[in-house]
Motif scaffolding. Structure first.
Motif, PDB file in Angstrom:
ATOM      1  N   GLY A   1     -30.173 -53.921 -15.510  1.00 42.74           N
ATOM      2  CA  GLY A   1     -29.092 -54.401 -16.356  1.00 42.74           C
ATOM      3  C   GLY A   1     -29.585 -55.357 -17.426  1.00 42.74           C
TER       4      GLY A   1
ATOM      5  N   SER B   1     -27.104 -57.842 -18.748  1.00 44.21           N
ATOM      6  CA  SER B   1     -25.678 -58.157 -18.687  1.00 44.21           C
ATOM      7  C   SER B   1     -25.270 -59.304 -19.591  1.00 44.21           C
ATOM      8  CB  SER B   1     -25.301 -58.470 -17.242  1.00 44.21           C
ATOM      9  OG  SER B   1     -25.595 -57.366 -16.401  1.00 44.21           O
TER      10      SER B   1
ATOM     11  N   TYR C   1     -27.385 -50.476 -20.837  1.00 40.41           N
ATOM     12  CA  TYR C   1     -27.011 -50.788 -19.461  1.00 40.41           C
ATOM     13  C   TYR C   1     -25.514 -51.035 -19.324  1.00 40.41           C
ATOM     14  CZ  TYR C   1     -32.049 -51.570 -18.901  1.00 40.41           C
ATOM     15  OH  TYR C   1     -33.407 -51.418 -18.864  1.00 40.41           O
TER      16      TYR C   1
ATOM     17  N   LEU D   1     -24.200 -52.656 -15.939  1.00 40.25           N
ATOM     18  CA  LEU D   1     -24.067 -53.078 -14.547  1.00 40.25           C
ATOM     19  C   LEU D   1     -23.032 -54.183 -14.380  1.00 40.25           C
ATOM     20  CD1 LEU D   1     -24.990 -52.733 -11.668  1.00 40.25           C
ATOM     21  CD2 LEU D   1     -26.823 -54.361 -12.086  1.00 40.25           C
TER      22      LEU D   1
ATOM     23  N   GLY E   1     -22.919 -49.383 -10.920  1.00 37.39           N
ATOM     24  CA  GLY E   1     -23.197 -49.539 -12.337  1.00 37.39           C
ATOM     25  C   GLY E   1     -22.728 -48.379 -13.178  1.00 37.39           C
TER      26      GLY E   1
ATOM     27  N   SER F   1     -27.288 -48.063 -15.706  1.00 42.12           N
ATOM     28  CA  SER F   1     -27.389 -49.001 -14.588  1.00 42.12           C
ATOM     29  C   SER F   1     -27.071 -48.352 -13.243  1.00 42.12           C
ATOM     30  CB  SER F   1     -26.452 -50.194 -14.813  1.00 42.12           C
ATOM     31  OG  SER F   1     -26.926 -51.013 -15.852  1.00 42.12           O
TER      32      SER F   1
END
Length: 489
Positions: free
Chosen positions: A253, A255, A417, A419, A459, A463
């Motif tokens: 990830g 994030s 990503y 997640l 995810g 992810s």
């Protein structure tokens, strides 16, 4: 040095080849234990042991109450041996002892008890098709399953996934991360204590290129759960195509943690720091490594975050006063340092941090050989930089300013990503609006990294593959769904 052995068919064994690998304490950079350097032959032994255990024990067909009882006995054993297991975990991967002992292991025991309850509440359904037919569905065990474990949190992943697979009626083969194996091999003793049939749980240590590949491609394994990097996840997917294995992938990830101007900034500072710096030095798939800050409070928030970061004690993870330990491996330490250099080369401003072991640990200290990086924040307006897009997996964050909800969401979603994400605001309407627009499997509002075994976890995008590891349907990930049509007319 301590020696830990494979666990195959209820027995502890060295690798067939007799070869060993060193396990290094990341706090000192020195080997402290040895683990077997296994091969495909050892994996085959483990798969055969698992198949035999299913046949001889009838584990797939014992009552749900019996499976639940064994799992509750396992949870009791975790509680009994928390001190020993937490110390090995900390020695092996550097996560602070106050985290492994007082959070991770007690949480693992509670999760195993939750999964025991799920085992007693598995239900199919009946389907009203027509009067002369009776149709129903049932959830059934897969058979032999496998788990490939990451090095950043071995024991929680091990206990949660193994318990879920066992609760579903399967046997399991486990491949721990080469870099953090000892705690998993030690934990196998708890399955003896809980009186599980020998061979239901098997653990084979070794290199990913040998043991991991053998697990991913073995025709006797029906499902694999993998937690780790997206790159390794792709490789496992390719290997698993040999026999079209079912996969549960929990991957990397990058994030976003979004701070709006109306947030409680004190709470947000603590939450952002916990999301990327403590306790595991940013070595978490859900780490909030992109800090998006509304422009009107940007300078103030960065200043507050810097002051908070300076108060974090970086040092020996075995010391209960330590807030952040080392990077888990030499290779990852080198990777994180390369990103520190890259950030400078890309033109990002170093807001604070950036020092590593040579600057943090005094000459003559036993920690001088350890892998330490202090909490670090780069500041930039460019979300396209590599440090803004690539998973660093260390205590290194990037701060980016934004104006308004739309730009916050655009920046948050501008990554391959999906997640996790966090947002900090006192406006509940904004919280709902923004949460719906974030492309992430897990979103936290006015907190970060809050997890519970009763809440699904998975995810989006690169992810993961959308499977959920926790929650009321967690056992379904380890089972096959069967539909039955019976003519009764």
């Amino acid at each position: 040095m301590e020696e830990f052995l494979n666990y195959i068919g209820g027995e502890r064994r060295p690798a067939r080849s007799g070869a060993w690998l060193d396990s290094v304490n990341p706090a000192t950079g020195k080997p402290w234990a040895r683990i077997p350097a296994s091969s495909a032959e050892d994996v085959d032994d483990a798969v055969q042991a698992a198949q035999q255990a299913l046949e001889t024990s009838g584990w797939a067909y014992v009552s749900a109450a019996e499976r639940a009882a064994r799992l509750r006995a396992l949870a009791d054993a975790i509680d009994t041996h928390t001190e020993r297991l937490s110390e090995i975990e900390t020695l092996d991967n550097g996560r602070p002892l106050r985290e492994t002992r007082f959070a991770q292991l007690p949480g693992a025991a509670l999760q195993v008890r939750y999964l025991a309850g799920l085992a007693e509440n598995l239900h199919g359904s009946t389907v009203d098709i027509r009067s002369e037919a009776f149709a129903y569905t049932s959830w059934e065990p897969i058979g032999v399953t496998a788990l490939i474990i990451p090095w950043n949190g071995p024991l929680p992943v091990f206990f949660s996934k193994v318990a879920a697979s066992l609760a579903a009626g399967n046997a399991i083969v486990v491949k721990p991360a080469q870099q953090a194996t000892a705690s998993i091999l030690e934990a196998t003793r708890l399955f003896d204590e809980a009186s599980f049939p020998p061979g239901l749980v098997n653990v084979v240590s070794g290199r990913g290129s040998e043991v991991g590949d053998a697990v991913a491609g073995h025709p006797g394994i029906g499902k694999i759960s993998f937690t780790g990097s997206t790159e390794t996840g792709r490789h496992i997917m390719q290997r698993a195509t040999v026999n079209i294995k079912n996969l549960l992938l929990e991957l990397g990830g990058k994030s976003p943690n979004i701070v709006f101007a109306d947030a409680d900034l004190d709470a947000a500072v603590a939450g952002v720091a916990a999301g990327i710096f403590t306790p595991n030095a940013g070595q978490a798939c859900v780490a909030g490594s992109r800090v998006l800050i509304e422009s009107s409070v940007y300078d103030e928030f960065v200043e507050r975050l810097a002051a908070h970061a300076q108060s974090i004690t970086v040092g020996d993870p075995m010391d209960l006063s330590t807030g952040m330990g080392p990077i888990a491996t030499q290779a990852q330490y080198d990777t994180v340092r390369s990103y520190l250099q890259l950030g400078r080369e890309e033109g990002a401003d170093l807001a604070f941090g950036g020092r590593t072991t040579a600057d943090l640990v005094k000459e003559g200290s036993p920690l001088r050989g350890g892998y330490y990086v202090e909490p670090t924040l780069f500041a930039t307006r460019d979300n396209g930089l590599r440090i803004s897009q690539e998973e660093i997996f260390g205590p290194v964050a990037v701060a980016l300013p934004f104006d308004g909800d739309d730009q916050a969401v655009e920046l948050a979603n501008d990554t391959p990503y999906g997640l996790a994400a966090g947002l900090w605001t006192e406006d509940v309407r904004r919280a709902h609006r923004v949460t719906r627009r974030l492309r992430a499997g897990n979103v936290w509002v006015n907190t970060y990294k809050a997890m519970h075994w009763a809440l699904p976890f998975g995810g989006h995008k690169q992810s993961g593959n959308g499977g959920t590891a926790n929650g009321p349907t967690a056992l379904h990930e380890w089972m096959d769904l069967k539909a039955v049509w019976m003519n009764i007319g």
